[in-house]
Every structure is written in structure tokens, then in C-alpha cells.
Scaffold this motif. Sequence first.
Motif, mmCIF file in Angstrom:
data_model
loop_
_atom_site.group_PDB
_atom_site.id
_atom_site.type_symbol
_atom_site.label_atom_id
_atom_site.label_comp_id
_atom_site.label_asym_id
_atom_site.label_seq_id
_atom_site.Cartn_x
_atom_site.Cartn_y
_atom_site.Cartn_z
ATOM 1 N N PRO A 185 0.818 -1.226 0.000
ATOM 2 C CA PRO A 185 0.000 0.000 0.000
ATOM 3 C C PRO A 185 0.848 1.271 0.000
ATOM 4 C CG PRO A 185 -0.870 -1.586 1.587
ATOM 5 C CD PRO A 185 0.468 -2.104 1.140
ATOM 6 N N VAL A 186 1.968 1.240 0.743
ATOM 7 C CA VAL A 186 2.864 2.400 0.776
ATOM 8 C C VAL A 186 3.521 2.598 -0.581
ATOM 9 C CG1 VAL A 186 4.923 3.387 1.852
ATOM 10 C CG2 VAL A 186 3.281 2.104 3.237
ATOM 11 N N ILE A 187 3.989 1.504 -1.190
ATOM 12 C CA ILE A 187 4.651 1.589 -2.496
ATOM 13 C C ILE A 187 3.687 2.119 -3.555
ATOM 14 C CG2 ILE A 187 5.759 0.260 -4.328
ATOM 15 C CD1 ILE A 187 6.750 -1.683 -2.169
ATOM 16 N N ILE A 188 2.472 1.575 -3.572
ATOM 17 C CA ILE A 188 1.485 1.996 -4.583
ATOM 18 C C ILE A 188 1.082 3.454 -4.369
ATOM 19 C CG2 ILE A 188 -0.867 1.620 -5.421
ATOM 20 C CD1 ILE A 188 -0.449 -1.373 -4.757
ATOM 21 N N GLY A 189 0.808 3.812 -3.115
ATOM 22 C CA GLY A 189 0.412 5.180 -2.820
ATOM 23 C C GLY A 189 1.497 6.183 -3.168
ATOM 24 N N ALA A 190 2.733 5.895 -2.744
ATOM 25 C CA ALA A 190 3.844 6.790 -3.048
ATOM 26 C C ALA A 190 4.103 6.846 -4.546
ATOM 27 C CB ALA A 190 5.104 6.334 -2.309
ATOM 28 N N GLY A 191 3.968 5.718 -5.219
ATOM 29 C CA GLY A 191 4.185 5.683 -6.667
ATOM 30 C C GLY A 191 3.194 6.558 -7.417
ATOM 31 N N ILE A 192 1.937 6.528 -6.986
ATOM 32 C CA ILE A 192 0.918 7.358 -7.635
ATOM 33 C C ILE A 192 1.238 8.843 -7.451
ATOM 34 C CG2 ILE A 192 -1.513 8.044 -7.526
ATOM 35 C CD1 ILE A 192 -2.183 5.130 -6.863
ATOM 36 N N VAL A 193 1.570 9.217 -6.212
ATOM 37 C CA VAL A 193 1.878 10.627 -5.933
ATOM 38 C C VAL A 193 3.104 11.080 -6.730
ATOM 39 C CG1 VAL A 193 2.589 12.263 -4.154
ATOM 40 C CG2 VAL A 193 0.839 10.553 -3.643
ATOM 41 N N LEU A 194 4.152 10.279 -6.741
ATOM 42 C CA LEU A 194 5.372 10.655 -7.455
ATOM 43 C C LEU A 194 5.145 10.708 -8.964
ATOM 44 C CD1 LEU A 194 7.883 8.522 -5.366
ATOM 45 C CD2 LEU A 194 7.801 11.028 -5.459
ATOM 46 N N SER A 195 4.308 9.826 -9.475
ATOM 47 C CA SER A 195 3.992 9.852 -10.904
ATOM 48 C C SER A 195 3.233 11.112 -11.280
ATOM 49 C CB SER A 195 3.189 8.609 -11.285
ATOM 50 O OG SER A 195 2.939 8.573 -12.675
ATOM 51 N N LEU A 196 2.289 11.522 -10.418
ATOM 52 C CA LEU A 196 1.535 12.743 -10.676
ATOM 53 C C LEU A 196 2.432 13.977 -10.585
ATOM 54 C CD1 LEU A 196 -1.749 11.966 -8.695
ATOM 55 C CD2 LEU A 196 -1.459 12.032 -11.187
ATOM 56 N N LEU A 197 3.348 13.983 -9.610
ATOM 57 C CA LEU A 197 4.241 15.126 -9.450
ATOM 58 C C LEU A 197 5.237 15.247 -10.604
ATOM 59 C CD1 LEU A 197 5.039 14.837 -5.624
ATOM 60 C CD2 LEU A 197 3.698 16.649 -6.721
ATOM 61 N N SER A 198 5.774 14.119 -11.021
ATOM 62 C CA SER A 198 6.827 14.139 -12.041
ATOM 63 C C SER A 198 6.289 14.041 -13.460
ATOM 64 C CB SER A 198 7.793 12.970 -11.806
ATOM 65 O OG SER A 198 7.134 11.733 -12.018
ATOM 66 N N ARG A 199 5.034 13.574 -13.602
ATOM 67 C CA ARG A 199 4.436 13.289 -14.919
ATOM 68 C C ARG A 199 5.291 12.271 -15.686
ATOM 69 N NH1 ARG A 199 0.336 16.836 -16.032
ATOM 70 N NH2 ARG A 199 0.242 18.725 -14.720
ATOM 71 N N ARG A 200 5.819 11.339 -14.939
ATOM 72 C CA ARG A 200 6.661 10.286 -15.507
ATOM 73 C C ARG A 200 6.297 8.946 -14.888
ATOM 74 N NH1 ARG A 200 9.350 14.947 -15.822
ATOM 75 N NH2 ARG A 200 10.983 15.237 -17.402
ATOM 76 N N SER A 201 7.007 7.908 -15.284
ATOM 77 C CA SER A 201 6.761 6.579 -14.732
ATOM 78 C C SER A 201 7.036 6.581 -13.237
ATOM 79 C CB SER A 201 7.649 5.544 -15.426
ATOM 80 O OG SER A 201 9.008 5.810 -15.143
ATOM 81 N N PRO A 202 6.270 5.825 -12.445
ATOM 82 C CA PRO A 202 6.499 5.818 -10.997
ATOM 83 C C PRO A 202 7.764 5.084 -10.584
ATOM 84 C CG PRO A 202 4.801 4.243 -11.584
ATOM 85 C CD PRO A 202 5.131 5.000 -12.840
ATOM 86 N N LEU A 203 8.269 4.202 -11.448
ATOM 87 C CA LEU A 203 9.437 3.388 -11.107
ATOM 88 C C LEU A 203 10.567 3.620 -12.102
ATOM 89 C CD1 LEU A 203 7.639 -0.005 -10.374
ATOM 90 C CD2 LEU A 203 8.830 1.379 -8.670
ATOM 91 N N ILE A 204 11.787 3.487 -11.603
ATOM 92 C CA ILE A 204 12.954 3.444 -12.471
ATOM 93 C C ILE A 204 13.712 2.151 -12.186
ATOM 94 C CG2 ILE A 204 13.166 5.957 -12.542
ATOM 95 C CD1 ILE A 204 15.620 5.620 -10.631
ATOM 96 N N ALA A 205 14.484 1.724 -13.160
ATOM 97 C CA ALA A 205 15.372 0.563 -12.989
ATOM 98 C C ALA A 205 16.761 1.005 -13.407
ATOM 99 C CB ALA A 205 14.893 -0.612 -13.830
ATOM 100 N N HIS A 206 17.663 1.116 -12.436
ATOM 101 C CA HIS A 206 19.015 1.605 -12.707
ATOM 102 C C HIS A 206 19.976 0.434 -12.775
ATOM 103 C CE1 HIS A 206 22.816 3.802 -12.212
ATOM 104 N NE2 HIS A 206 22.154 4.823 -12.708
#
Length: 254
Positions: free
Chosen positions: A75-96
Motif C-alpha cells: 500500500p505504501v509503495i502503490i500510494g507513493a508511486g501514484i503521488v510521485l507519478s503525478l508530481l513528475s508526470r513520468r513513470s512511478p518506477l525506475i530501474a538503474h
Amino acid sequence: MLQSLRIAAAARFHAARADLQLIYNLPMNTAHAAAKIDGIGALLGSISIARSSVRESSLNGERFAALALLLLASPVIIGAGIVLSLLSRRSPLIAHRRVGWRGTPLWMLKLRTMWGAGPAAAGTWIESIDDDLGPELKCADDPRVPSRFARFCRRHSIDELPQLWHVVTGEMSLVGPRPVTPRELRRYYGTDAPQILSVKPGLAGLWQISGRNRLSVAERRRLDLQLVREGNPALYSSILLRTVPEVLRGQNSW
């Protein structure tokens, strides 16, 4: 009769050799070891099977624990991912791209907490980033972290939670040296790099509970090597227990 015992012992040796190399992390000369196995082949084979069984049980337990933690944290990962995606207008995850166990490539998952003003990569949940600079560029007032929420996620390691998936798949461990880029491995670890790669990279390590980002690269290197050389269940348990309050405090992290 003696010849039969020798043949059986040699067969057990060859079957157990890979496990012994992995468990003890020692180079083995096949001819030399086979010559020595005449008298203790049966005992050596028995020890290897027992140790391998214990190790496999431990690995399965770690994967199960990581899966349970991942489900709890989802729930924390999904919630934070949604917020970060909306803020950045980008994918919620990166793979480095990092260097994983035994030198294999590791595309390490993180929640996106850095973004700039450039065009966004559309139509993807995960953006793959293949640069060789890595985390050595981080600083307390990094302009690539433009959001207070993103800084909060970094301070409390929320952005690292997706890496529990790597533990579930066996690419990482809960405790181990943090995975680095090929450039960092060459530049900072040099001839000690094989020791770092001999164990799986981890979510938590010694330098993460000993000052985190305020430590110099040389201090991180020393603590990573100490973890590899002195690693034991008591040390691993201590690191896990100390990681929780360290993450909650969020000190020395940016």
C-alpha cells in the motif's frame, strides 16, 4: 572394496564441489582436492549436503520474509508511486543498472524521486536508466529532487522498498553491500571488487547504519568489505534490527 569406496567418494566430491565453492567462497583445485579425498570423501560429501541443505533453507526463509514484507509495504509503495507519478508526470518506477551477484547485471528498482524539466518517457511503468554515474552524485540539496514529498521518500528509504522484489527473486539479500555501478566498482573497490561480488548485494548494510550519506566513499568501502569478510548471522541480525530505527529517524539521508 577400497577401490569402490574411492570411486564413490570421488563422485560425491564432483557433485558437491560447486556447493562447497559457493558456501565457503574458496578456490578449489580439482586434481589436488580429488587426490586428498581418498580418506575423507564420504565425510566431506556428508558435510556438504548438510551445509547446502541449511543454506537453501536459509535462502528460502529470506525470500519468504521478503515476500511478506513486500505485501505489507505494497500500500505504501502503490500510494507513493501514484503521488510521485503525478508530481513528475513520468513513470512511478525506475530501474538503474548496477553490478549484481558474481558480476551479473542488476536492474535495481526504485520509486522515482528525481526528475528534471526534460521530456517524459510516456507509456511505461518503469524507465530503464543505463548510466554509469550512480549514487555518488547525491547531495543534500540536489536540484534533481524538486519535491518535498520526494525528499521525504528518500530520507526514509521509501523509494528503496520495491527492491524487496529482488530479494524475492534471489537477486539480492536483505543484508549485504549496496549494489554499485561498474564505474564505482572499478574506481573505488579495485582489486577488492571480487570480494564484493562474491555475495549478493543487500537492502541494508553496515554503512547504512553507521552514518549513511555523511560517510566518505573510503569509509563505505571499508564497511562493505568488513561486512563481506566478517559476515555472520549475529551481525546480519544486528544490522536488520538497527536499520528500522535508522530509517524511521531519516538522518544523514538525502
